[in-house]
Design a protein around this motif. Structure first.
Motif, PDB file in Angstrom:
ATOM      1  N   LEU A 115      42.686  33.923  62.735  1.00  0.00           N
ATOM      2  CA  LEU A 115      43.059  34.301  63.959  1.00  0.00           C
ATOM      3  C   LEU A 115      43.771  35.821  63.725  1.00  0.00           C
ATOM      4  O   LEU A 115      44.033  36.387  64.959  1.00  0.00           O
ATOM      5  N   GLY A 116      44.098  36.125  62.448  1.00  0.00           N
ATOM      6  CA  GLY A 116      44.721  37.462  62.540  1.00  0.00           C
ATOM      7  C   GLY A 116      45.122  37.190  60.904  1.00  0.00           C
ATOM      8  O   GLY A 116      45.009  36.575  60.175  1.00  0.00           O
ATOM      9  N   PRO A 117      45.952  38.527  60.512  1.00  0.00           N
ATOM     10  CA  PRO A 117      46.178  38.874  59.429  1.00  0.00           C
ATOM     11  C   PRO A 117      47.229  37.713  58.767  1.00  0.00           C
ATOM     12  O   PRO A 117      48.124  37.363  59.697  1.00  0.00           O
ATOM     13  N   PHE A 118      46.752  37.030  57.873  1.00  0.00           N
ATOM     14  CA  PHE A 118      47.434  36.076  57.124  1.00  0.00           C
ATOM     15  C   PHE A 118      47.845  34.829  58.132  1.00  0.00           C
ATOM     16  O   PHE A 118      48.741  34.148  58.184  1.00  0.00           O
ATOM     17  N   SER A 119      46.694  34.661  58.783  1.00  0.00           N
ATOM     18  CA  SER A 119      46.840  33.544  59.797  1.00  0.00           C
ATOM     19  C   SER A 119      45.364  32.786  59.991  1.00  0.00           C
ATOM     20  O   SER A 119      44.548  33.246  60.817  1.00  0.00           O
ATOM     21  N   ASP A 120      45.277  31.660  59.150  1.00  0.00           N
ATOM     22  CA  ASP A 120      44.208  31.105  59.111  1.00  0.00           C
ATOM     23  C   ASP A 120      44.768  29.593  59.367  1.00  0.00           C
ATOM     24  O   ASP A 120      45.604  29.292  59.177  1.00  0.00           O
ATOM     25  N   VAL A 121      43.888  28.896  59.921  1.00  0.00           N
ATOM     26  CA  VAL A 121      43.732  27.321  60.432  1.00  0.00           C
ATOM     27  C   VAL A 121      42.501  26.783  60.046  1.00  0.00           C
ATOM     28  O   VAL A 121      41.328  27.140  60.209  1.00  0.00           O
ATOM     29  N   TRP A 122      42.841  25.513  59.305  1.00  0.00           N
ATOM     30  CA  TRP A 122      41.619  24.820  58.718  1.00  0.00           C
ATOM     31  C   TRP A 122      41.718  23.403  59.429  1.00  0.00           C
ATOM     32  O   TRP A 122      42.763  22.678  59.899  1.00  0.00           O
ATOM     33  N   GLY A 123      40.597  22.801  59.675  1.00  0.00           N
ATOM     34  CA  GLY A 123      40.235  21.651  60.242  1.00  0.00           C
ATOM     35  C   GLY A 123      40.315  20.556  58.956  1.00  0.00           C
ATOM     36  O   GLY A 123      40.602  21.062  57.892  1.00  0.00           O
ATOM     37  N   GLN A 124      40.330  19.199  59.034  1.00  0.00           N
ATOM     38  CA  GLN A 124      40.483  18.304  58.255  1.00  0.00           C
ATOM     39  C   GLN A 124      39.031  17.846  57.367  1.00  0.00           C
ATOM     40  O   GLN A 124      39.057  17.225  56.300  1.00  0.00           O
ATOM     41  N   GLY A 125      37.897  18.442  58.217  1.00  0.00           N
ATOM     42  CA  GLY A 125      36.613  18.139  57.468  1.00  0.00           C
ATOM     43  C   GLY A 125      35.829  16.865  57.697  1.00  0.00           C
ATOM     44  O   GLY A 125      36.328  15.942  58.366  1.00  0.00           O
ATOM     45  N   THR A 126      34.758  17.034  57.732  1.00  0.00           N
ATOM     46  CA  THR A 126      33.694  15.742  58.090  1.00  0.00           C
ATOM     47  C   THR A 126      32.822  15.601  57.023  1.00  0.00           C
ATOM     48  O   THR A 126      32.312  16.571  56.413  1.00  0.00           O
ATOM     49  N   GLN A 127      32.638  14.438  56.700  1.00  0.00           N
ATOM     50  CA  GLN A 127      31.717  14.235  55.421  1.00  0.00           C
ATOM     51  C   GLN A 127      30.205  14.274  55.784  1.00  0.00           C
ATOM     52  O   GLN A 127      29.571  13.683  56.791  1.00  0.00           O
ATOM     53  N   VAL A 128      29.279  15.079  55.078  1.00  0.00           N
ATOM     54  CA  VAL A 128      27.989  14.916  55.225  1.00  0.00           C
ATOM     55  C   VAL A 128      27.371  14.374  53.993  1.00  0.00           C
ATOM     56  O   VAL A 128      27.694  14.852  52.835  1.00  0.00           O
ATOM     57  N   THR A 129      26.458  13.278  54.135  1.00  0.00           N
ATOM     58  CA  THR A 129      26.017  12.747  52.931  1.00  0.00           C
ATOM     59  C   THR A 129      24.243  13.022  53.180  1.00  0.00           C
ATOM     60  O   THR A 129      23.887  12.035  54.285  1.00  0.00           O
ATOM     61  N   VAL A 130      23.591  13.295  52.290  1.00  0.00           N
ATOM     62  CA  VAL A 130      22.110  13.264  52.365  1.00  0.00           C
ATOM     63  C   VAL A 130      21.498  12.703  51.476  1.00  0.00           C
ATOM     64  O   VAL A 130      21.673  13.137  50.170  1.00  0.00           O
ATOM     65  N   SER A 131      21.128  11.522  51.789  1.00  0.00           N
ATOM     66  CA  SER A 131      20.505  10.637  50.544  1.00  0.00           C
ATOM     67  C   SER A 131      19.432   9.550  51.344  1.00  0.00           C
ATOM     68  O   SER A 131      19.507   9.188  52.464  1.00  0.00           O
ATOM     69  N   SER A 132      18.578   9.287  50.411  1.00  0.00           N
ATOM     70  CA  SER A 132      17.394   8.303  50.895  1.00  0.00           C
ATOM     71  C   SER A 132      17.937   6.827  50.621  1.00  0.00           C
ATOM     72  O   SER A 132      17.120   6.041  50.803  1.00  0.00           O
TER      73      SER A 132
ATOM     74  N   LEU B 130      42.395  22.463  64.652  1.00  0.00           N
ATOM     75  CA  LEU B 130      40.764  22.217  64.548  1.00  0.00           C
ATOM     76  C   LEU B 130      40.576  20.817  64.266  1.00  0.00           C
ATOM     77  O   LEU B 130      40.904  20.341  63.339  1.00  0.00           O
ATOM     78  N   VAL B 131      39.427  20.525  64.761  1.00  0.00           N
ATOM     79  CA  VAL B 131      38.985  18.912  64.807  1.00  0.00           C
ATOM     80  C   VAL B 131      37.493  19.031  64.389  1.00  0.00           C
ATOM     81  O   VAL B 131      36.600  19.235  65.381  1.00  0.00           O
ATOM     82  N   GLU B 132      37.071  18.654  63.198  1.00  0.00           N
ATOM     83  CA  GLU B 132      35.561  18.719  63.231  1.00  0.00           C
ATOM     84  C   GLU B 132      35.106  17.026  63.277  1.00  0.00           C
ATOM     85  O   GLU B 132      35.869  16.326  63.281  1.00  0.00           O
ATOM     86  N   SER B 133      33.701  17.289  63.790  1.00  0.00           N
ATOM     87  CA  SER B 133      32.947  16.074  63.902  1.00  0.00           C
ATOM     88  C   SER B 133      31.598  16.006  63.702  1.00  0.00           C
ATOM     89  O   SER B 133      31.110  17.343  63.587  1.00  0.00           O
ATOM     90  N   GLY B 134      30.649  14.976  63.528  1.00  0.00           N
ATOM     91  CA  GLY B 134      29.339  15.275  63.639  1.00  0.00           C
ATOM     92  C   GLY B 134      28.788  14.804  62.311  1.00  0.00           C
ATOM     93  O   GLY B 134      27.840  14.784  62.033  1.00  0.00           O
ATOM     94  N   GLY B 135      29.674  14.447  61.340  1.00  0.00           N
ATOM     95  CA  GLY B 135      29.146  14.258  60.070  1.00  0.00           C
ATOM     96  C   GLY B 135      28.563  12.712  59.757  1.00  0.00           C
ATOM     97  O   GLY B 135      28.535  11.925  60.932  1.00  0.00           O
ATOM     98  N   GLY B 136      27.945  12.700  58.844  1.00  0.00           N
ATOM     99  CA  GLY B 136      27.379  11.223  58.666  1.00  0.00           C
ATOM    100  C   GLY B 136      26.151  11.215  57.552  1.00  0.00           C
ATOM    101  O   GLY B 136      26.177  12.081  56.675  1.00  0.00           O
ATOM    102  N   LEU B 137      25.612   9.889  57.338  1.00  0.00           N
ATOM    103  CA  LEU B 137      24.516   9.718  56.368  1.00  0.00           C
ATOM    104  C   LEU B 137      23.154  10.267  56.959  1.00  0.00           C
ATOM    105  O   LEU B 137      22.778   9.831  58.051  1.00  0.00           O
ATOM    106  N   VAL B 138      22.328  11.085  56.272  1.00  0.00           N
ATOM    107  CA  VAL B 138      21.122  11.548  56.873  1.00  0.00           C
ATOM    108  C   VAL B 138      20.305  11.419  55.777  1.00  0.00           C
ATOM    109  O   VAL B 138      20.441  11.730  54.576  1.00  0.00           O
ATOM    110  N   GLN B 139      18.896  11.146  55.945  1.00  0.00           N
ATOM    111  CA  GLN B 139      17.963  11.195  54.873  1.00  0.00           C
ATOM    112  C   GLN B 139      17.272  12.615  54.413  1.00  0.00           C
ATOM    113  O   GLN B 139      17.602  13.592  55.501  1.00  0.00           O
TER     114      GLN B 139
END
Length: 116
Positions: free
Chosen positions: A99-116, A4-13
């Motif tokens: 995916l099934g019993p005892f079968s989970d897959v994780w992505g590496q994550g994407t940073q979301v920062t909400v700040s003015s 799994l590959v996450e995308s789309g994070g970033g800095l937003v107000q």
């Protein structure tokens, strides 16, 4: 081995929007669920939203009415549309495929920062 590959994070107000994507290397149509989690610095990982194989969705109370989880089986991608973002939404967002019993897959994550 599914990846799994996450995308789309970033800095937003505050009040802004972002759409996160979680692209899978396998067919997500066969996944039991796809779930978005988040982890803020110094805090435990928190479940945010889940979508089932059949398309049912559930959300943690703090994001109801602001976040929408969806998936496109043809693109093997799940999404998290985040609107009306708040500073407390700042975190690393991760997706998980069950995916099934005892079968989970994780992505590496994407940073979301909400700040003015």
């Amino acid at each position: 081995q599914v990846q799994l590959v996450e995308s789309g994070g970033g800095l937003v107000q505050p009040g802004g929007s972002l759409r996160l994507a979680c692209a899978a290397s396998g067919s997500i149509a066969s996944f039991n669920t796809m779930t978005w989690y988040r982890q803020a610095p110094g805090k435990q990982r928190e479940w945010v939203a889940v979508i089932t194989k059949g398309g049912n969705t559930h959300y943690v109370d703090s994001v109801k009415g602001r976040f929408t989880i969806s998936k496109n089986n043809a693109k093997n991608t799940a999404y998290l549309q985040m609107n009306s973002l708040k500073p407390e939404d700042t975190a690393v967002y991760l997706c998980k495929a069950h995916l099934g019993p005892f079968s989970d897959v994780w992505g590496q994550g994407t940073q979301v920062t909400v700040s003015s």
